[in-house]
Design a protein around this motif. Structure first.
Motif, mmCIF file in Angstrom:
data_model
loop_
_atom_site.group_PDB
_atom_site.id
_atom_site.type_symbol
_atom_site.label_atom_id
_atom_site.label_comp_id
_atom_site.label_asym_id
_atom_site.label_seq_id
_atom_site.Cartn_x
_atom_site.Cartn_y
_atom_site.Cartn_z
ATOM 1 N N LEU A 124 0.829 -1.198 0.000
ATOM 2 C CA LEU A 124 0.000 0.000 0.000
ATOM 3 C C LEU A 124 0.871 1.260 0.000
ATOM 4 O O LEU A 124 0.581 2.227 -0.703
ATOM 5 C CB LEU A 124 -0.926 -0.009 1.224
ATOM 6 N N GLU A 125 1.985 1.223 0.751
ATOM 7 C CA GLU A 125 2.855 2.399 0.802
ATOM 8 C C GLU A 125 3.537 2.640 -0.544
ATOM 9 O O GLU A 125 3.760 3.796 -0.937
ATOM 10 C CB GLU A 125 3.908 2.265 1.893
ATOM 11 N N LYS A 126 3.875 1.591 -1.255
ATOM 12 C CA LYS A 126 4.470 1.774 -2.586
ATOM 13 C C LYS A 126 3.521 2.566 -3.483
ATOM 14 O O LYS A 126 3.961 3.420 -4.257
ATOM 15 C CB LYS A 126 4.772 0.409 -3.218
ATOM 16 N N LEU A 127 2.233 2.300 -3.334
ATOM 17 C CA LEU A 127 1.235 3.005 -4.132
ATOM 18 C C LEU A 127 1.112 4.463 -3.667
ATOM 19 O O LEU A 127 0.994 5.371 -4.497
ATOM 20 C CB LEU A 127 -0.115 2.286 -4.017
ATOM 21 N N PHE A 128 1.150 4.680 -2.349
ATOM 22 C CA PHE A 128 1.105 6.040 -1.806
ATOM 23 C C PHE A 128 2.328 6.843 -2.268
ATOM 24 O O PHE A 128 2.223 8.022 -2.609
ATOM 25 C CB PHE A 128 1.070 5.995 -0.271
ATOM 26 N N ASN A 129 3.467 6.209 -2.244
ATOM 27 C CA ASN A 129 4.713 6.887 -2.598
ATOM 28 C C ASN A 129 4.741 7.279 -4.081
ATOM 29 O O ASN A 129 5.241 8.344 -4.461
ATOM 30 C CB ASN A 129 5.893 5.972 -2.269
ATOM 31 N N LYS A 130 4.199 6.411 -4.909
ATOM 32 C CA LYS A 130 4.208 6.664 -6.346
ATOM 33 C C LYS A 130 3.143 7.675 -6.752
ATOM 34 O O LYS A 130 3.339 8.492 -7.654
ATOM 35 C CB LYS A 130 3.994 5.338 -7.097
ATOM 36 N N ASN A 131 1.946 7.606 -6.095
ATOM 37 C CA ASN A 131 0.841 8.502 -6.440
ATOM 38 C C ASN A 131 0.310 9.114 -5.135
ATOM 39 O O ASN A 131 -0.653 8.610 -4.557
ATOM 40 C CB ASN A 131 -0.295 7.737 -7.121
ATOM 41 N N VAL A 132 0.934 10.154 -4.650
ATOM 42 C CA VAL A 132 0.517 10.740 -3.372
ATOM 43 C C VAL A 132 -0.904 11.288 -3.521
ATOM 44 O O VAL A 132 -1.140 12.229 -4.295
ATOM 45 C CB VAL A 132 1.469 11.867 -2.927
ATOM 46 N N SER A 148 -11.027 -11.938 9.669
ATOM 47 C CA SER A 148 -11.906 -10.817 9.341
ATOM 48 C C SER A 148 -11.610 -9.590 10.199
ATOM 49 O O SER A 148 -11.520 -8.467 9.686
ATOM 50 C CB SER A 148 -13.371 -11.228 9.509
ATOM 51 N N ILE A 149 -11.451 -9.802 11.507
ATOM 52 C CA ILE A 149 -11.179 -8.683 12.414
ATOM 53 C C ILE A 149 -9.811 -8.085 12.106
ATOM 54 O O ILE A 149 -9.646 -6.863 12.056
ATOM 55 C CB ILE A 149 -11.261 -9.140 13.878
ATOM 56 N N TYR A 150 -8.841 -8.951 11.909
ATOM 57 C CA TYR A 150 -7.487 -8.482 11.568
ATOM 58 C C TYR A 150 -7.536 -7.622 10.306
ATOM 59 O O TYR A 150 -6.935 -6.549 10.245
ATOM 60 C CB TYR A 150 -6.554 -9.672 11.377
ATOM 61 N N ASN A 151 -8.242 -8.101 9.296
ATOM 62 C CA ASN A 151 -8.339 -7.373 8.027
ATOM 63 C C ASN A 151 -8.947 -5.992 8.230
ATOM 64 O O ASN A 151 -8.382 -4.981 7.789
ATOM 65 C CB ASN A 151 -9.190 -8.178 7.039
ATOM 66 N N ASN A 152 -10.115 -5.920 8.868
ATOM 67 C CA ASN A 152 -10.820 -4.646 9.007
ATOM 68 C C ASN A 152 -9.992 -3.613 9.764
ATOM 69 O O ASN A 152 -9.892 -2.449 9.354
ATOM 70 C CB ASN A 152 -12.158 -4.865 9.717
ATOM 71 N N ILE A 153 -9.376 -4.057 10.878
ATOM 72 C CA ILE A 153 -8.627 -3.125 11.721
ATOM 73 C C ILE A 153 -7.298 -2.743 11.068
ATOM 74 O O ILE A 153 -6.907 -1.577 11.061
ATOM 75 C CB ILE A 153 -8.396 -3.736 13.115
ATOM 76 N N LYS A 154 -6.601 -3.718 10.493
ATOM 77 C CA LYS A 154 -5.277 -3.463 9.915
ATOM 78 C C LYS A 154 -5.373 -2.515 8.717
ATOM 79 O O LYS A 154 -4.504 -1.642 8.541
ATOM 80 C CB LYS A 154 -4.626 -4.780 9.478
ATOM 81 N N VAL A 155 -6.402 -2.655 7.903
ATOM 82 C CA VAL A 155 -6.572 -1.759 6.755
ATOM 83 C C VAL A 155 -6.755 -0.327 7.244
ATOM 84 O O VAL A 155 -6.112 0.609 6.736
ATOM 85 C CB VAL A 155 -7.786 -2.194 5.892
ATOM 86 N N ALA A 156 -7.614 -0.133 8.252
ATOM 87 C CA ALA A 156 -7.851 1.214 8.783
ATOM 88 C C ALA A 156 -6.561 1.807 9.360
ATOM 89 O O ALA A 156 -6.249 2.991 9.142
ATOM 90 C CB ALA A 156 -8.943 1.167 9.850
ATOM 91 N N LEU A 157 -5.802 0.983 10.080
ATOM 92 C CA LEU A 157 -4.556 1.455 10.695
ATOM 93 C C LEU A 157 -3.527 1.822 9.620
ATOM 94 O O LEU A 157 -2.873 2.872 9.701
ATOM 95 C CB LEU A 157 -4.004 0.372 11.619
ATOM 96 N N ASN A 158 -3.386 0.971 8.602
ATOM 97 C CA ASN A 158 -2.439 1.252 7.509
ATOM 98 C C ASN A 158 -2.780 2.554 6.792
ATOM 99 O O ASN A 158 -1.896 3.373 6.506
ATOM 100 C CB ASN A 158 -2.446 0.103 6.495
ATOM 101 N N VAL A 159 -4.075 2.721 6.494
ATOM 102 C CA VAL A 159 -4.504 3.918 5.762
ATOM 103 C C VAL A 159 -4.207 5.175 6.567
ATOM 104 O O VAL A 159 -3.667 6.160 6.032
ATOM 105 C CB VAL A 159 -6.009 3.823 5.425
ATOM 106 N N CYS A 160 -4.537 5.164 7.854
ATOM 107 C CA CYS A 160 -4.313 6.355 8.685
ATOM 108 C C CYS A 160 -2.817 6.673 8.825
ATOM 109 O O CYS A 160 -2.410 7.844 8.761
ATOM 110 C CB CYS A 160 -4.945 6.152 10.060
ATOM 111 N N LYS A 161 -1.990 5.656 9.007
ATOM 112 C CA LYS A 161 -0.540 5.867 9.131
ATOM 113 C C LYS A 161 0.034 6.486 7.857
ATOM 114 O O LYS A 161 0.826 7.437 7.904
ATOM 115 C CB LYS A 161 0.159 4.543 9.450
#
Length: 607
Positions: free
Chosen positions: A347-355, A378-391
């Motif tokens: 996900l960060e590679k995508l952020f870095n390439k297209n801010v 399921s719980i891991y997925n939902n929470i981890k996606v939100a955490l990654n996006v915010c970071k």
């Protein structure tokens, strides 16, 4: 005789099972006596056979029927595959009886050849019985359906009035016709009541009309109009030019697919095209996570109107990505990425390439029962996606970071709701860390017609003429059209204030049972119940699933602040624990090792 057959036809399941058991007891006794007579080559006195023998062989048969649940599959479902099950049951019966012959039945005179003959005779008689009941059931169903049919003719004209003179009165009864003087002139009919426009509904109720037949005007728009007109009545609505058999009112085997918006009458808010949103989205880079989902794909459509520089759709559903690539193959400003957003590295590679300038996060597992059954992942997925996006939004100074949330996050009862509640807390935590960034949360209920939601599921069952399953007669849900929900989310991105939760005003919650009834009627069909046993589709109540609520809530309190948009409300809620990210990381690091019970205990402590 007809009255007696009607009584049997409309008996409840338990009474029908009792009749089948009684009938099988007689057939079993007859088969046993016949096997003795055949084996001994003479008329054998049935009283010479010990009563215990009659009872034992029949009880063994009943035991097999119960174990294989054969009595739950009535003879109306009898087909070629049923014969295989019948052969299997009688093979088991023969094996058990042969074993009992040398143990429990040892004192009785019963040669093995008699047991073999008994099973063979009972099998043939049962085969004949099931075939007979199968044919009798469908004969009675058709006969009762049409003999009880009372027809009302609506919106007929002089050309179609000939239908009144030629119909076969033995199959159904035409009891009334709408007397439209502009269309029906000098109509000569006997024994058929002419009804004035204002008296139609009362006449239909009083005379217990079962079918309303309408003239040839049957475009999609006109069908919807007529279905809505008679939606409060439990009557079939048929169209004359679709009827291919005048004798029994059978219609063509064509599926009518009413649009959900037309059935539920959603009131759409004002258009979202305005200068402020144009300034926010025009010539900007927009990320939409979960962009192949119901809300995500509609967000793509909504954002395209404002001519963004680029929309990057992120989703892990390969099939839906394939469909999107075909759909947007000519759109140069759309990029579609197959990616699982819980992997921060990719996900960060995508952020870095297209801010990005704006990020909409609609990526989460949303089905309550599926999340319950697959809690770790399921719980891991939902929470981890939100955490990654915010970071990543914080790291790359993204101006707007918006979370699509759900009413199930309020006082959550399900693991899915708890996971979304924690996602909201993640967004609120990051909103306090950067005042120059807008971290927004939009919370709303169900969107009608989304993938896997109850309304398309109901429509599919109606198409198959199968019972509609409703959790509870009193269950309610908030409902809104997908398009309006997506439009309002985009509006929130315009007016939203950092660290705030916005509620979409979805009106009053709707009763799911009433929606099920409406959908049946909007397909021109009737509800099968005690008052209408010859109806088309029954509604069955199956109870709430694990984690489901009877009623959902959109907020912890009813204190809302109005915004410049009528259907967007500001919710006065704040984060109590600003150190929650540390606890969330501990949860994510250990969740794969924990049991379901441990997960529920630990995750509940975070809300």
């Amino acid at each position: 005789m007809d009255f007696f057959l009607k009584k049997i036809f409309f008996l409840n399941r338990s009474n029908k099972i009792q009749i089948f058991i009684f009938l099988d007891a007689i057939l079993s006794s007859f088969s046993l006596w016949a096997s003795f007579s055949i084996r001994l080559e003479k008329f054998y006195n049935p009283l010479s056979i010990d009563i215990i023998l009659y009872i034992v062989v029949f009880l063994v048969f009943i035991f097999i029927q119960i174990i294989t649940k054969s009595y739950l599959q009535f003879s109306r479902n009898f087909n070629i595959s049923s014969i295989n099950y019948l052969i299997r049951n009688f093979f088991f019966l023969l094996m058990i009886l042969l074993i009992l012959k040398y143990s429990l039945l040892k004192p009785f005179f019963i040669p093995g050849s008699i047991l073999l003959t008994y099973c063979g005779a009972f099998f043939l008689i049962s085969l004949f019985k099931n075939s007979l009941v199968y044919n009798l059931y469908y004969y009675l169903r058709e006969k009762l359906k049409h003999s009880n049919s009372k027809i009302f003719l609506y919106d007929f004209n002089n050309l179609t009035s000939k239908y009144l003179e030629n119909y076969n009165r033995s199959f159904f009864s035409i009891v009334g016709v709408y007397e439209n003087k502009k269309k029906i002139k000098n109509l000569s009919i006997s024994n058929i009541k002419k009804v004035q426009k204002n008296d139609i509904l009362e006449f239909i109720k009083k005379r217990k009309i079962t079918d309303i037949v309408i003239s040839k005007n049957n475009s999609y728009e006109n069908k919807i109009k007529y279905y809505k007109k008679f939606s409060q009545l439990n009557c079939r609505v048929l169209f004359l030019n679709e009827i291919y058999n005048d004798n029994n009112l059978k219609t063509k085997n064509e599926l009518f697919q009413p649009k959900i918006n037309d059935m539920l009458n959603f009131e759409h808010s004002n258009s979202i095209s305005n200068k402020k949103i144009t300034n926010i989205l025009s010539n900007k880079i927009i990320f939409i996570l979960g962009g192949a989902g119901s809300i995500g794909s509609q967000l793509v459509e909504g954002c395209l109107k404002f001519k963004p520089k680029k929309i990057i759709i992120i989703d892990k559903d390969e099939f839906e990505i394939f469909n999107l690539k075909k759909k947007y193959k000519d759109k140069k400003n759309i990029s579609i990425k197959l990616m699982d957003a819980k992997y921060e590295y990719y996900l960060e590679k995508l952020f870095n390439k297209n801010v990005p300038d704006v990020v909409f996060n609609a990526a989460a597992y949303k089905h309550v029962d599926i999340v319950e059954e697959n809690s770790n992942f399921s719980i891991y997925n939902n929470i981890k996606v939100a955490l990654n996006v915010c970071k990543l939004c914080k790291k790359y100074n993204v101006k707007i970071n918006l979370l699509v949330s759900t009413d199930k996050a309020v006082k959550p009862k399900s693991l899915m709701g708890i996971s979304k509640n924690i996602c909201e807390k993640i967004y609120l935590t990051f909103s306090y860390q950067n005042n120059f960034q807008k971290n927004l949360i939009v919370r709303f209920g169900n969107v009608a017609g989304s993938k896997g939601s109850v309304l398309p599921y109901f429509q599919n069952l109606i198409n198959l003429r199968q019972p509609l399953t409703v959790t509870n007669k009193k269950a309610t849900r908030y409902l809104m059209s997908i398009k309006e929900a997506a439009d309002l989310i985009i509006k929130v991105s315009e007016i939203g204030i950092n660290s705030k939760i916005y509620i979409l005003d979805m009106g009053e919650p709707r009763n799911i049972n009433e929606i099920a009834k409406l959908m049946i009627r909007m397909n021109g069909l009737t509800i099968k119940n005690k008052s209408n046993p010859s109806g088309d589709i029954p509604i069955k109540f199956i109870g709430l699933k694990k984690g489901e609520k009877l009623h959902e809530k959109l907020s912890y309190n009813k204190k809302f602040l109005k915004t410049i948009y009528r259907k967007i409300l500001l919710c006065d809620e704040a984060l109590d624990d600003r150190s929650i990210i540390t606890k969330i990381n501990i949860l994510l690091n250990n969740i794969h090792q924990w049991s379901e019970k441990k997960i529920k205990f630990e995750i509940t402590k975070l809300i």
